[in-house]
Design a protein around this motif. Structure first.
Motif, PDB file in Angstrom:
ATOM      1  N   GLY A   9       0.694  -1.274  -0.118  1.00  0.00           N
ATOM      2  CA  GLY A   9      -0.120   0.124  -0.088  1.00  0.00           C
ATOM      3  C   GLY A   9       0.835   1.319  -0.002  1.00  0.00           C
ATOM      4  N   ARG A  38     -11.803  -4.162   0.511  1.00  0.00           N
ATOM      5  CA  ARG A  38     -11.600  -2.739   0.955  1.00  0.00           C
ATOM      6  C   ARG A  38     -12.598  -2.100   1.707  1.00  0.00           C
ATOM      7  NH1 ARG A  38     -11.573   0.398  -4.980  1.00  0.00           N
ATOM      8  NH2 ARG A  38     -13.846   0.597  -5.340  1.00  0.00           N
ATOM      9  N   ARG A  45     -17.372  -2.581   4.166  1.00  0.00           N
ATOM     10  CA  ARG A  45     -16.320  -3.291   3.388  1.00  0.00           C
ATOM     11  C   ARG A  45     -17.103  -3.909   2.273  1.00  0.00           C
ATOM     12  NH1 ARG A  45     -13.381  -7.227   7.484  1.00  0.00           N
ATOM     13  NH2 ARG A  45     -15.376  -8.370   7.262  1.00  0.00           N
ATOM     14  N   VAL A  93      -8.526   1.195   3.040  1.00  0.00           N
ATOM     15  CA  VAL A  93      -7.715   0.113   3.622  1.00  0.00           C
ATOM     16  C   VAL A  93      -8.097  -1.369   2.814  1.00  0.00           C
ATOM     17  CG1 VAL A  93      -7.017  -1.207   5.640  1.00  0.00           C
ATOM     18  CG2 VAL A  93      -7.838   1.146   5.774  1.00  0.00           C
ATOM     19  N   TYR A  94      -7.056  -1.740   2.494  1.00  0.00           N
ATOM     20  CA  TYR A  94      -7.269  -3.144   1.546  1.00  0.00           C
ATOM     21  C   TYR A  94      -7.059  -4.166   2.475  1.00  0.00           C
ATOM     22  CZ  TYR A  94      -8.394  -0.495  -2.556  1.00  0.00           C
ATOM     23  OH  TYR A  94      -8.909   0.312  -3.654  1.00  0.00           O
ATOM     24  N   TYR A  95      -7.696  -5.256   2.565  1.00  0.00           N
ATOM     25  CA  TYR A  95      -7.731  -6.220   3.334  1.00  0.00           C
ATOM     26  C   TYR A  95      -7.824  -7.679   2.346  1.00  0.00           C
ATOM     27  CZ  TYR A  95      -9.275  -3.402   7.138  1.00  0.00           C
ATOM     28  OH  TYR A  95      -9.462  -2.484   7.762  1.00  0.00           O
ATOM     29  N   GLY A 112      -4.597  -5.533   6.890  1.00  0.00           N
ATOM     30  CA  GLY A 112      -5.040  -4.402   6.123  1.00  0.00           C
ATOM     31  C   GLY A 112      -3.652  -3.525   5.727  1.00  0.00           C
ATOM     32  N   THR A 113      -3.619  -2.990   4.415  1.00  0.00           N
ATOM     33  CA  THR A 113      -2.951  -1.948   4.257  1.00  0.00           C
ATOM     34  C   THR A 113      -3.469  -0.627   3.521  1.00  0.00           C
ATOM     35  OG1 THR A 113      -0.822  -1.667   2.684  1.00  0.00           O
ATOM     36  CG2 THR A 113      -2.392  -3.172   1.779  1.00  0.00           C
ATOM     37  N   GLN A 114      -2.956   0.440   3.809  1.00  0.00           N
ATOM     38  CA  GLN A 114      -3.783   1.627   3.504  1.00  0.00           C
ATOM     39  C   GLN A 114      -3.336   2.090   1.877  1.00  0.00           C
ATOM     40  OE1 GLN A 114      -5.968   3.940   5.395  1.00  0.00           O
ATOM     41  NE2 GLN A 114      -6.177   4.591   3.290  1.00  0.00           N
TER      42      GLN A 114
END
Length: 119
Positions: A9, A38, A45, A93-95, A112-114
Motif C-alpha cells: 500500500g 476494501r 467493507r 484500507v485493503y484487506y 489491512g494496508t492503506q
C-alpha cells in the motif's frame, strides 16, 4: 495460527499503479478461495476481487473491472492485486482474506494496508 500479511500500500497519484501482495505467516493452509476487500472511511467493507483456486475463476467488482487484476498461488498461500489507473475513490484500507473451512465464507483476514490515491 495463520496470519495473512498485506504489503504494497501507499500514496499514489490518480492514474498511477500499485501492486498489493498478501502472504501467509505461520503455518500454511489450503484454501478454497482468496480475495481482496476494501473499506473506505464511513463505508462498508466491499469485495474488490477474488480468485477460486479450482479452475482459477475470478470475480471483480464493477468499479474495478478492467483496472485491477488478482493473481496468486494457492500452494504458496499468496495472492496479489495489481491496481492500475487508480482513482481517488479507490482510497481505502485493503484487506486480503482466505476461505479455508468453506467456499461460502472467509475465515482468515489480514490486518489491512492503506491505499491513498490523490487527485
Amino acid at each position: 495460527q495463520v496470519q495473512l500479511v498485506e504489503s504494497g500500500g501507499g500514496l499514489v497519484q490518480a492514474g498511477g499503479s500499485l501492486r498489493l501482495s498478501c502472504a501467509a505467516a505461520g503455518r500454511t493452509f489450503s484454501s478454497y478461495k482468496m480475495g481482496w476487500f476494501r473499506q473506505a472511511p464511513g463505508k462498508e467493507r466491499e469485495l474488490v476481487a477474488r480468485i477460486i483456486w479450482s479452475g482459477r475463476a475470478t470475480y471483480y467488482a464493477d468499479s474495478v473491472k478492467g483496472r485491477f487484476t488478482i493473481s496468486g498461488d494457492n500452494a504458496k498461500n499468496m495472492v496479489d492485486l495489481e491496481m492500475n489507473s487508480l482513482k481517488p475513490e479507490d482510497t481505502a484500507v485493503y484487506y486480503c482474506a482466505a476461505a479455508t473451512l468453506s467456499i461460502r465464507s472467509y475465515d482468515y483476514w489480514g490486518q489491512g494496508t492503506q491505499v491513498n490515491v490523490s487527485s
